[in-house]
Design a protein around this motif. Structure first.
Motif, PDB file in Angstrom:
ATOM      1  N   TRP A 162      -8.695 -29.509  22.479  1.00  0.00           N
ATOM      2  CA  TRP A 162      -9.517 -28.393  22.962  1.00  0.00           C
ATOM      3  C   TRP A 162     -10.955 -28.533  22.484  1.00  0.00           C
ATOM      4  O   TRP A 162     -11.898 -28.326  23.260  1.00  0.00           O
ATOM      5  CB  TRP A 162      -8.913 -27.077  22.462  1.00  0.00           C
ATOM      6  CG  TRP A 162      -9.695 -25.853  22.792  1.00  0.00           C
ATOM      7  CD1 TRP A 162      -9.773 -25.227  24.015  1.00  0.00           C
ATOM      8  CD2 TRP A 162     -10.516 -25.085  21.900  1.00  0.00           C
ATOM      9  NE1 TRP A 162     -10.593 -24.113  23.926  1.00  0.00           N
ATOM     10  CE2 TRP A 162     -11.056 -24.000  22.646  1.00  0.00           C
ATOM     11  CE3 TRP A 162     -10.829 -25.193  20.545  1.00  0.00           C
ATOM     12  CZ2 TRP A 162     -11.901 -23.049  22.077  1.00  0.00           C
ATOM     13  CZ3 TRP A 162     -11.668 -24.246  19.980  1.00  0.00           C
ATOM     14  CH2 TRP A 162     -12.190 -23.196  20.738  1.00  0.00           C
ATOM     15  N   SER A 176      -6.238 -22.125  26.980  1.00  0.00           N
ATOM     16  CA  SER A 176      -6.319 -23.441  27.621  1.00  0.00           C
ATOM     17  C   SER A 176      -4.964 -24.136  27.627  1.00  0.00           C
ATOM     18  O   SER A 176      -4.641 -24.896  28.539  1.00  0.00           O
ATOM     19  CB  SER A 176      -7.366 -24.315  26.913  1.00  0.00           C
ATOM     20  OG  SER A 176      -7.006 -24.562  25.562  1.00  0.00           O
ATOM     21  N   VAL A 199     -12.543 -31.621  24.481  1.00  0.00           N
ATOM     22  CA  VAL A 199     -12.642 -31.521  25.941  1.00  0.00           C
ATOM     23  C   VAL A 199     -13.348 -30.248  26.402  1.00  0.00           C
ATOM     24  O   VAL A 199     -14.188 -30.278  27.306  1.00  0.00           O
ATOM     25  CB  VAL A 199     -11.235 -31.603  26.577  1.00  0.00           C
ATOM     26  CG1 VAL A 199     -11.302 -31.364  28.086  1.00  0.00           C
ATOM     27  CG2 VAL A 199     -10.590 -32.949  26.282  1.00  0.00           C
ATOM     28  N   TYR A 200     -13.024 -29.123  25.761  1.00  0.00           N
ATOM     29  CA  TYR A 200     -13.513 -27.839  26.252  1.00  0.00           C
ATOM     30  C   TYR A 200     -14.787 -27.356  25.561  1.00  0.00           C
ATOM     31  O   TYR A 200     -15.550 -26.592  26.152  1.00  0.00           O
ATOM     32  CB  TYR A 200     -12.432 -26.766  26.112  1.00  0.00           C
ATOM     33  CG  TYR A 200     -11.294 -26.930  27.093  1.00  0.00           C
ATOM     34  CD1 TYR A 200     -11.336 -26.341  28.354  1.00  0.00           C
ATOM     35  CD2 TYR A 200     -10.175 -27.689  26.763  1.00  0.00           C
ATOM     36  CE1 TYR A 200     -10.301 -26.484  29.256  1.00  0.00           C
ATOM     37  CE2 TYR A 200      -9.131 -27.848  27.664  1.00  0.00           C
ATOM     38  CZ  TYR A 200      -9.197 -27.245  28.905  1.00  0.00           C
ATOM     39  OH  TYR A 200      -8.164 -27.403  29.804  1.00  0.00           O
ATOM     40  N   LYS A 201     -15.000 -27.731  24.309  1.00  0.00           N
ATOM     41  CA  LYS A 201     -16.134 -27.193  23.577  1.00  0.00           C
ATOM     42  C   LYS A 201     -17.269 -28.195  23.374  1.00  0.00           C
ATOM     43  O   LYS A 201     -18.420 -27.888  23.659  1.00  0.00           O
ATOM     44  CB  LYS A 201     -15.681 -26.648  22.215  1.00  0.00           C
ATOM     45  CG  LYS A 201     -14.565 -25.612  22.264  1.00  0.00           C
ATOM     46  CD  LYS A 201     -14.713 -24.571  23.365  1.00  0.00           C
ATOM     47  CE  LYS A 201     -15.980 -23.752  23.281  1.00  0.00           C
ATOM     48  NZ  LYS A 201     -16.029 -22.760  24.401  1.00  0.00           N
ATOM     49  N   ASN A 209     -19.845 -28.730  26.087  1.00  0.00           N
ATOM     50  CA  ASN A 209     -20.374 -27.540  26.743  1.00  0.00           C
ATOM     51  C   ASN A 209     -21.213 -26.622  25.858  1.00  0.00           C
ATOM     52  O   ASN A 209     -21.703 -25.595  26.336  1.00  0.00           O
ATOM     53  CB  ASN A 209     -19.212 -26.733  27.332  1.00  0.00           C
ATOM     54  CG  ASN A 209     -18.445 -27.520  28.376  1.00  0.00           C
ATOM     55  OD1 ASN A 209     -19.030 -28.075  29.292  1.00  0.00           O
ATOM     56  ND2 ASN A 209     -17.130 -27.583  28.230  1.00  0.00           N
ATOM     57  N   GLY A 224      -9.132 -19.215  22.630  1.00  0.00           N
ATOM     58  CA  GLY A 224      -9.522 -20.327  23.491  1.00  0.00           C
ATOM     59  C   GLY A 224      -8.481 -21.429  23.507  1.00  0.00           C
ATOM     60  O   GLY A 224      -8.167 -21.998  24.562  1.00  0.00           O
ATOM     61  N   ASP A 253      -3.101 -22.820  30.579  1.00  0.00           N
ATOM     62  CA  ASP A 253      -3.621 -23.439  31.802  1.00  0.00           C
ATOM     63  C   ASP A 253      -3.069 -24.844  32.004  1.00  0.00           C
ATOM     64  O   ASP A 253      -2.968 -25.325  33.140  1.00  0.00           O
ATOM     65  CB  ASP A 253      -5.145 -23.500  31.760  1.00  0.00           C
ATOM     66  CG  ASP A 253      -5.791 -22.120  31.833  1.00  0.00           C
ATOM     67  OD1 ASP A 253      -5.116 -21.182  32.284  1.00  0.00           O
ATOM     68  OD2 ASP A 253      -6.961 -21.982  31.425  1.00  0.00           O
ATOM     69  N   ASN A 254      -2.709 -25.517  30.900  1.00  0.00           N
ATOM     70  CA  ASN A 254      -2.177 -26.878  30.978  1.00  0.00           C
ATOM     71  C   ASN A 254      -0.650 -26.914  30.837  1.00  0.00           C
ATOM     72  O   ASN A 254      -0.070 -27.982  30.600  1.00  0.00           O
ATOM     73  CB  ASN A 254      -2.819 -27.743  29.890  1.00  0.00           C
ATOM     74  CG  ASN A 254      -4.256 -28.093  30.215  1.00  0.00           C
ATOM     75  OD1 ASN A 254      -4.525 -29.056  30.921  1.00  0.00           O
ATOM     76  ND2 ASN A 254      -5.194 -27.300  29.706  1.00  0.00           N
TER      77      ASN A 254
END
Length: 251
Positions: A79, A150, A82-84, A87, A146, A153-154
């Motif tokens: 996480w 996520s 990939v997500y933070k 971004n 978070g 979602d996966n």
């Protein structure tokens, strides 16, 4: 009557393998999944049929079909990466997310299977963190939600156990006290001889990171102005690591 000859394993490692189609990719190509057994091919086929049944039930009831065993620590790191990391700014990533996850959350949940963590486990975790500031607990809550959202979602867990959890901080708030005119004069007199940058902080209201990020072009002596641009400096990761190694508390 002689017994039928037992079917030999169809893999070189001695296992029986059965492949089935479990869906299609976005391009329409079939997705194949293998099931293995050390007993017989029929046993492997039963595992495949069980999988298809569970998948059909999940689709019919509109619930997530969890098929992977992932630890909290493994997904938390994924996480972050990939997500933070891509971004947010480097400083935000390091101080708000990476440090929070690695210092406070992973040490507690790290090796736990992601999908078995329940709200009571999250509540128990917060009970061990009451000595932290409210702002730090808010960061922890941000990260936990978070990570689990996520994961849902996966299709790695069914629901977010951190949702709607309450927490409290027992840490006393530090009262900020402004310097008196007399104290400011004393600081200014001393700083002008040793550290004139302190005078800049004293009269400009700049944060330390903003002041450290200033360049000569940012200061207009004629107009008597200072331009604050987006290049605020903070402690680097190596400095944070040294602090932890030396036993200095970092929230």
């Amino acid at each position: 009557m002689a017994r039928p000859k037992k079917e030999q394993p169809n893999r070189s490692d001695g296992l029986y393998e059965v492949k089935i189609t479990i869906g299609k990719t976005m391009n329409g190509n079939p997705i194949r999944k293998s099931f293995y057994s050390s007993v017989s091919k029929e046993d492997a086929r039963e595992k495949a049929n069980q999988y298809k049944t569970e998948m059909a039930v999940a689709n019919a009831t509109n619930t997530a079909f969890v098929t992977k065993d992932v630890t909290f620590g493994q997904w938390a790191q994924k996480w972050l990466e990939v997500y933070k990391k891509p971004n947010v700014s480097e400083n935000t990533y390091r101080l708000t997310y990476q440090n929070t996850v690695n210092t406070h959350i992973i040490p507690y949940f790290g090796d736990t299977d992601l999908k078995v963590i329940r709200p009571v486990d999250i509540q128990s975790f917060y009970a061990t963190k009451q000595s932290l500031s409210k702002s730090m607990l808010d960061k922890i809550s941000l990260c936990l939600n978070g990570i689990f959202d996520s994961a849902i979602d996966n299709d790695l867990c069914y629901k977010n156990p951190a949702k709607s959890i309450t927490y409290t901080s027992n840490k006393s708030k530090r009262e900020r006290v402004a310097l008196s005119d007399e104290q400011m004069n004393i600081v200014e007199k001393y700083a002008m001889q040793t550290a004139p940058e302190i005078v800049v902080l004293l009269y400009s209201g700049l944060r330390r990171g903003e002041m450290l990020g200033l360049k000569h072009d940012d200061i207009d002596m004629k107009a008597k102005t200072i331009s604050v641009n987006v290049r605020s400096l903070t402690k680097k990761a190596e400095e944070l690591k040294k602090c932890r190694q030396n036993g200095i508390a970092i929230e």
